[in-house]
Design a protein around this motif. Structure first.
Motif, PDB file in Angstrom:
ATOM      1  N   PHE A  85       6.188   9.755 -18.169  1.00 14.83           N
ATOM      2  CA  PHE A  85       5.487  10.342 -19.231  1.00 14.83           C
ATOM      3  C   PHE A  85       4.453  11.581 -18.564  1.00 14.83           C
ATOM      4  N   HIS A  86       4.349  12.537 -19.569  1.00 13.84           N
ATOM      5  CA  HIS A  86       3.527  13.767 -19.426  1.00 13.84           C
ATOM      6  C   HIS A  86       3.289  14.391 -20.511  1.00 13.84           C
ATOM      7  N   SER A  87       2.194  15.173 -20.451  1.00 10.37           N
ATOM      8  CA  SER A  87       1.527  15.672 -21.754  1.00 10.37           C
ATOM      9  C   SER A  87       1.743  17.296 -21.583  1.00 10.37           C
ATOM     10  N   HIS A  88       1.920  17.874 -22.689  1.00 12.10           N
ATOM     11  CA  HIS A  88       1.925  19.437 -22.881  1.00 12.10           C
ATOM     12  C   HIS A  88       0.721  20.108 -23.283  1.00 12.10           C
ATOM     13  N   GLU A  89      -0.446  19.364 -23.005  1.00 14.56           N
ATOM     14  CA  GLU A  89      -1.513  20.416 -23.304  1.00 14.56           C
ATOM     15  C   GLU A  89      -1.831  21.459 -22.537  1.00 14.56           C
ATOM     16  N   GLY A  90      -2.060  22.460 -23.018  1.00 15.08           N
ATOM     17  CA  GLY A  90      -2.176  23.749 -22.399  1.00 15.08           C
ATOM     18  C   GLY A  90      -0.828  24.005 -21.443  1.00 15.08           C
ATOM     19  N   ARG A  91       0.398  23.481 -21.778  1.00 15.23           N
ATOM     20  CA  ARG A  91       1.383  23.848 -21.068  1.00 15.23           C
ATOM     21  C   ARG A  91       2.682  23.857 -21.880  1.00 15.23           C
ATOM     22  N   PRO A  92       2.857  24.878 -22.778  1.00  9.48           N
ATOM     23  CA  PRO A  92       4.053  24.801 -23.457  1.00  9.48           C
ATOM     24  C   PRO A  92       5.273  25.258 -22.651  1.00  9.48           C
ATOM     25  N   ALA A  93       6.531  24.562 -23.130  1.00 14.65           N
ATOM     26  CA  ALA A  93       7.716  24.708 -22.338  1.00 14.65           C
ATOM     27  C   ALA A  93       8.840  24.660 -23.412  1.00 14.65           C
ATOM     28  N   LEU A  94       9.852  25.355 -22.912  1.00 15.09           N
ATOM     29  CA  LEU A  94      11.313  25.408 -23.564  1.00 15.09           C
ATOM     30  C   LEU A  94      12.229  24.751 -22.730  1.00 15.09           C
ATOM     31  N   ILE A  95      13.094  23.662 -22.957  1.00 11.56           N
ATOM     32  CA  ILE A  95      14.199  23.043 -22.097  1.00 11.56           C
ATOM     33  C   ILE A  95      15.257  23.220 -22.616  1.00 11.56           C
ATOM     34  N   ILE A  96      16.280  23.425 -21.792  1.00  6.48           N
ATOM     35  CA  ILE A  96      17.785  23.237 -22.314  1.00  6.48           C
ATOM     36  C   ILE A  96      18.501  22.570 -21.581  1.00  6.48           C
ATOM     37  N   THR A  97      19.091  21.773 -22.366  1.00  2.00           N
ATOM     38  CA  THR A  97      20.106  20.746 -21.656  1.00  2.00           C
ATOM     39  C   THR A  97      21.352  21.576 -21.294  1.00  2.00           C
ATOM     40  N   VAL A  98      21.833  21.872 -19.856  1.00  2.00           N
ATOM     41  CA  VAL A  98      22.765  22.468 -19.532  1.00  2.00           C
ATOM     42  C   VAL A  98      24.063  21.586 -19.566  1.00  2.00           C
ATOM     43  N   SER A  99      23.842  20.529 -19.205  1.00  2.00           N
ATOM     44  CA  SER A  99      25.200  19.630 -19.119  1.00  2.00           C
ATOM     45  C   SER A  99      24.829  18.156 -19.223  1.00  2.00           C
ATOM     46  N   GLY A 100      25.587  17.280 -19.496  1.00  3.49           N
ATOM     47  CA  GLY A 100      25.127  15.816 -19.941  1.00  3.49           C
ATOM     48  C   GLY A 100      24.300  15.803 -21.128  1.00  3.49           C
ATOM     49  N   GLU A 101      23.921  14.519 -20.996  1.00  2.00           N
ATOM     50  CA  GLU A 101      22.843  14.448 -22.136  1.00  2.00           C
ATOM     51  C   GLU A 101      21.702  13.478 -21.904  1.00  2.00           C
ATOM     52  N   ARG A 116      21.644  16.948 -26.223  1.00  2.00           N
ATOM     53  CA  ARG A 116      23.133  17.184 -25.714  1.00  2.00           C
ATOM     54  C   ARG A 116      23.094  18.665 -25.138  1.00  2.00           C
ATOM     55  N   ALA A 117      24.049  18.969 -24.243  1.00  8.78           N
ATOM     56  CA  ALA A 117      24.413  20.052 -23.567  1.00  8.78           C
ATOM     57  C   ALA A 117      24.325  21.296 -24.751  1.00  8.78           C
ATOM     58  N   GLY A 118      23.591  22.276 -24.380  1.00  7.85           N
ATOM     59  CA  GLY A 118      23.291  23.506 -25.290  1.00  7.85           C
ATOM     60  C   GLY A 118      22.353  23.580 -26.191  1.00  7.85           C
ATOM     61  N   GLU A 119      21.514  22.151 -26.369  1.00 11.03           N
ATOM     62  CA  GLU A 119      20.389  22.043 -27.056  1.00 11.03           C
ATOM     63  C   GLU A 119      19.168  22.462 -26.414  1.00 11.03           C
ATOM     64  N   VAL A 120      18.158  23.134 -27.164  1.00  7.27           N
ATOM     65  CA  VAL A 120      16.661  23.334 -26.677  1.00  7.27           C
ATOM     66  C   VAL A 120      15.942  22.452 -27.279  1.00  7.27           C
ATOM     67  N   SER A 121      14.890  21.937 -26.310  1.00  3.51           N
ATOM     68  CA  SER A 121      13.659  21.304 -26.783  1.00  3.51           C
ATOM     69  C   SER A 121      12.543  22.199 -26.645  1.00  3.51           C
ATOM     70  N   ARG A 122      11.647  22.134 -27.755  1.00  2.00           N
ATOM     71  CA  ARG A 122      10.441  22.878 -27.663  1.00  2.00           C
ATOM     72  C   ARG A 122       9.329  21.983 -27.391  1.00  2.00           C
ATOM     73  N   GLU A 123       8.513  22.051 -26.316  1.00  2.00           N
ATOM     74  CA  GLU A 123       7.465  21.198 -26.092  1.00  2.00           C
ATOM     75  C   GLU A 123       6.018  22.229 -26.143  1.00  2.00           C
ATOM     76  N   ALA A 124       5.193  21.654 -26.723  1.00  2.00           N
ATOM     77  CA  ALA A 124       3.812  22.468 -27.244  1.00  2.00           C
ATOM     78  C   ALA A 124       2.726  21.482 -27.209  1.00  2.00           C
ATOM     79  N   GLU A 125       1.426  21.905 -27.591  1.00  7.78           N
ATOM     80  CA  GLU A 125       0.275  21.318 -27.651  1.00  7.78           C
ATOM     81  C   GLU A 125       0.629  19.990 -28.430  1.00  7.78           C
ATOM     82  N   GLY A 126       0.027  18.896 -27.966  1.00  8.09           N
ATOM     83  CA  GLY A 126      -0.117  17.678 -28.550  1.00  8.09           C
ATOM     84  C   GLY A 126       1.253  16.911 -28.539  1.00  8.09           C
ATOM     85  N   ILE A 127       2.163  17.378 -27.471  1.00  8.54           N
ATOM     86  CA  ILE A 127       3.345  16.517 -27.106  1.00  8.54           C
ATOM     87  C   ILE A 127       3.104  15.853 -25.997  1.00  8.54           C
TER      88      ILE A 127
END
Length: 150
Positions: A85-101, A116-127
């Protein structure tokens, strides 16, 4: 002259209907499940995961954002592995799953989210969230985030 105008109007209406609809994107929280989730008993320690910084840029030197780095990391989460568990307060991120799930448990979603592979997760304030590889093969992720310097 009248017929082409009707065709253009019909095509425009179809296009508007197509773009106005809100699609359910893969790897996102379903719209009807977006709500506060306290994630009780969340994991606090990593397990069976490697996290390697591939590169970073000092944002102070580049664009005047002091004490922040833009970094790119490669995470490999083995089957059963945990990104705690971690927070994204003041730490935005984009994560792409390259392989696997991998499955994400998010503070703003009532149900787990599978990436799943090829999908992007958007992580921002409040997450706040954690990830678990419930699959049978390693999940490889690339994460681009803004991080405050320690």
């Amino acid at each position: 002259m009248f017929q082409p105008t009707i065709r253009r109007l019909a095509a425009g209406a179809i296009a508007l209907g197509f773009f106005a609809a809100t699609p359910a994107f893969a790897g996102q929280c379903p719209a009807d499940q977006v709500l506060a989730n306290p994630l009780a008993n969340h994991p606090t320690a990593p397990s069976n995961v490697t996290d390697d910084v591939i590169g970073s840029i000092d944002l102070g030197a580049e664009i005047g954002v002091a004490n922040r780095d833009l970094r790119l990391r490669r995470l490999v989460v083995q089957p059963g592995g945990i990104v705690p568990f971690h927070s994204h307060e003041g730490r935005p991120a984009l994560i792409i799953t390259v392989s696997g799930e991998i499955t994400e448990y998010r503070s703003s979603c009532a149900v787990p989210i599978t990436h799943r592979a090829g999908e992007v997760s958007r992580e921002a304030e409040g997450i706040g969230h954690y990830w678990i590889n419930n699959g049978r093969e390693p999940a490889v992720l690339l994460s681009a985030d803004v991080k405050a310097r320690d």
